[in-house]
Design a protein around this motif. Structure first.
Motif, PDB file in Angstrom:
ATOM      1  N   LYS A  54      36.598 -33.185  -8.833  1.00  0.00           N
ATOM      2  CA  LYS A  54      37.219 -33.647  -7.782  1.00  0.00           C
ATOM      3  C   LYS A  54      36.992 -35.113  -6.849  1.00  0.00           C
ATOM      4  O   LYS A  54      38.402 -35.610  -6.713  1.00  0.00           O
ATOM      5  N   TYR A  55      36.098 -35.603  -7.306  1.00  0.00           N
ATOM      6  CA  TYR A  55      35.663 -36.887  -6.726  1.00  0.00           C
ATOM      7  C   TYR A  55      34.926 -37.886  -7.345  1.00  0.00           C
ATOM      8  O   TYR A  55      35.314 -39.088  -7.247  1.00  0.00           O
ATOM      9  N   LYS A  56      35.365 -37.240  -8.771  1.00  0.00           N
ATOM     10  CA  LYS A  56      34.663 -38.723  -9.476  1.00  0.00           C
ATOM     11  C   LYS A  56      35.695 -40.190 -10.092  1.00  0.00           C
ATOM     12  O   LYS A  56      34.633 -41.076 -10.089  1.00  0.00           O
ATOM     13  N   ARG A  57      36.471 -39.656  -9.763  1.00  0.00           N
ATOM     14  CA  ARG A  57      37.855 -40.258  -9.215  1.00  0.00           C
ATOM     15  C   ARG A  57      38.335 -40.798  -8.893  1.00  0.00           C
ATOM     16  O   ARG A  57      38.871 -42.612  -7.696  1.00  0.00           O
ATOM     17  N   HIS A  58      37.424 -40.320  -7.236  1.00  0.00           N
ATOM     18  CA  HIS A  58      38.329 -41.062  -5.992  1.00  0.00           C
ATOM     19  C   HIS A  58      36.994 -42.385  -5.567  1.00  0.00           C
ATOM     20  O   HIS A  58      36.043 -42.239  -5.819  1.00  0.00           O
ATOM     21  N   PRO A  59      38.032 -43.105  -5.053  1.00  0.00           N
ATOM     22  CA  PRO A  59      37.330 -44.972  -5.423  1.00  0.00           C
ATOM     23  C   PRO A  59      35.790 -45.033  -3.991  1.00  0.00           C
ATOM     24  O   PRO A  59      35.205 -45.352  -4.054  1.00  0.00           O
ATOM     25  N   LEU A  60      36.581 -43.962  -2.495  1.00  0.00           N
ATOM     26  CA  LEU A  60      35.241 -44.017  -1.758  1.00  0.00           C
ATOM     27  C   LEU A  60      34.203 -43.526  -1.648  1.00  0.00           C
ATOM     28  O   LEU A  60      32.834 -44.632  -1.285  1.00  0.00           O
ATOM     29  N   PRO A  61      33.596 -42.675  -2.508  1.00  0.00           N
ATOM     30  CA  PRO A  61      32.786 -42.466  -2.780  1.00  0.00           C
ATOM     31  C   PRO A  61      31.462 -43.479  -2.886  1.00  0.00           C
ATOM     32  O   PRO A  61      30.615 -43.950  -3.242  1.00  0.00           O
ATOM     33  N   TYR A  62      31.788 -44.227  -4.229  1.00  0.00           N
ATOM     34  CA  TYR A  62      31.537 -45.558  -4.568  1.00  0.00           C
ATOM     35  C   TYR A  62      31.385 -47.260  -3.585  1.00  0.00           C
ATOM     36  O   TYR A  62      29.942 -47.562  -3.442  1.00  0.00           O
ATOM     37  N   ILE A  63      32.152 -46.382  -2.510  1.00  0.00           N
ATOM     38  CA  ILE A  63      31.699 -47.690  -1.876  1.00  0.00           C
ATOM     39  C   ILE A  63      31.188 -47.964  -0.962  1.00  0.00           C
ATOM     40  O   ILE A  63      30.251 -48.089  -0.688  1.00  0.00           O
ATOM     41  N   TYR A  64      30.925 -46.034  -0.987  1.00  0.00           N
ATOM     42  CA  TYR A  64      29.949 -45.522   0.676  1.00  0.00           C
ATOM     43  C   TYR A  64      28.591 -45.489   0.089  1.00  0.00           C
ATOM     44  O   TYR A  64      28.126 -46.402   0.649  1.00  0.00           O
ATOM     45  N   ALA A  65      28.661 -45.750  -1.242  1.00  0.00           N
ATOM     46  CA  ALA A  65      27.089 -45.489  -1.889  1.00  0.00           C
ATOM     47  C   ALA A  65      26.895 -47.248  -1.694  1.00  0.00           C
ATOM     48  O   ALA A  65      25.614 -47.225  -1.925  1.00  0.00           O
ATOM     49  N   SER A  66      27.531 -47.835  -1.794  1.00  0.00           N
ATOM     50  CA  SER A  66      27.455 -50.021  -1.847  1.00  0.00           C
ATOM     51  C   SER A  66      26.582 -50.116  -0.319  1.00  0.00           C
ATOM     52  O   SER A  66      26.034 -50.665  -0.480  1.00  0.00           O
ATOM     53  N   MET A  67      27.402 -48.936  -0.045  1.00  0.00           N
ATOM     54  CA  MET A  67      27.289 -49.662   2.215  1.00  0.00           C
ATOM     55  C   MET A  67      25.712 -49.241   2.141  1.00  0.00           C
ATOM     56  O   MET A  67      24.913 -49.667   2.912  1.00  0.00           O
ATOM     57  N   GLY A  68      25.693 -47.976   0.841  1.00  0.00           N
ATOM     58  CA  GLY A  68      24.175 -47.339   2.179  1.00  0.00           C
ATOM     59  C   GLY A  68      22.978 -47.857   1.803  1.00  0.00           C
ATOM     60  O   GLY A  68      22.318 -48.318   2.224  1.00  0.00           O
ATOM     61  N   TYR A  69      22.977 -48.583   0.635  1.00  0.00           N
ATOM     62  CA  TYR A  69      22.788 -49.376  -0.826  1.00  0.00           C
ATOM     63  C   TYR A  69      22.602 -50.621   0.291  1.00  0.00           C
ATOM     64  O   TYR A  69      21.247 -50.985   0.220  1.00  0.00           O
TER      65      TYR A  69
END
Length: 274
Positions: A54-69
């Protein structure tokens, strides 16, 4: 405490606009974890979502992964980010997942404008680290870091200019020339540099002017020479050679501390979608 109030507090604390999706509890969980400064859990949760159909094409998990790192890269005393530890090379992964976010968001461009403050933070830290490498004559690392920084912050050709300079210094003139000339096409006397990278633009143009003169690209060299004067006002040392020498010595002193938290592995990695 309401989601709205939490978001306001987070903006004040980090200068980053966070998007709460009131109709999506999974994304809201990322927001709450981020505001609570649980950055390792933000990364874990975001990357777990990226594996979900459901989320692998959703942009937001990736920007949060980026900000977390990114936030972990600023707190080496709190998170396990040294070489060989669980969250090693956090800045590189921050760049990588920001780039993935941009690719996921590209079609509809739905979220890009919401994270402009974060792009500046990422560009600023990436530029400072790359300059550190450059001043220590570790040109390969400087080039690699600038490369990934520019892929993540594509609207800042100053990063691309310095990627090219660093590539040339590391004896990769083909890639270096390409990036220098492409950056020169984007930067003219009307160019408005980003506040976070403007300070290295004039110095970069000075290096580029000398290099392009040496290889016989007179037209481009003349343009770079003119741009040195245009952007000199942004240079904190105003191209003072003594201050530049002092900056280089300071970078050498800091190098031992920096090496503890950033990997010595210079090999480029593919930025495949997670």
């Amino acid at each position: 405490m309401t989601t709205r109030l939490l978001l306001i507090l987070s903006i004040l604390a980090y200068g980053i606009k966070l998007q709460a999706q009131s109709d999506d509890k999974k994304i809201d969980e990322l927001v709450f974890l981020y505001v609570d400064e649980k950055y390792d859990k933000v990364v874990d949760k975001a990357l777990s979502l990226s594996q979900n159909d459901k989320y692998k094409r959703h942009p937001l998990p990736y920007i949060y992964a980026s900000m977390g790192y990114y936030q972990m890269s600023r707190r080496p005393d709190k998170f396990e980010i040294a070489k060989g530890e669980e969250y090693q090379k956090p800045l590189k992964y921050a760049q990588k997942y920001c780039y993935t976010f941009l690719k996921k968001d590209k079609k509809e461009n739905q979220y890009y404008d919401d994270y402009k403050e974060y792009y500046d933070l990422l560009a600023d830290t990436s530029n400072k680290l790359s300059q550190h490498y450059y001043l220590n004559e570790d040109y390969r690392k400087a080039a690699s870091n600038y490369k990934y920084a520019y892929r993540a912050v594509t609207n800042d050709p100053i990063l691309q200019l310095w990627e090219g300079i660093s590539e040339v210094k590391s004896k990769n003139s083909v890639e270096g020339d390409k990036n220098i000339l492409e950056a020169l096409e984007k930067i003219d006397e009307n160019f408005e540099p980003s506040e976070v990278t403007a300070g290295v633009l004039a110095h970069g143009m000075l290096i580029v002017e000398e290099y392009l003169t040496q290889i016989g690209k007179t037209t481009e060299a003349n343009k770079a020479k003119k741009l040195v004067d245009v952007f000199k006002k942004y240079d904190p040392d105003e191209l003072d050679k003594q201050k530049m020498a002092a900056r280089k010595e300071k970078a050498k002193e800091e190098n031992k501390v920096m090496r503890k938290f950033y990997s010595d592995d210079d090999e480029d990695e593919e930025d495949d979608d997670e």
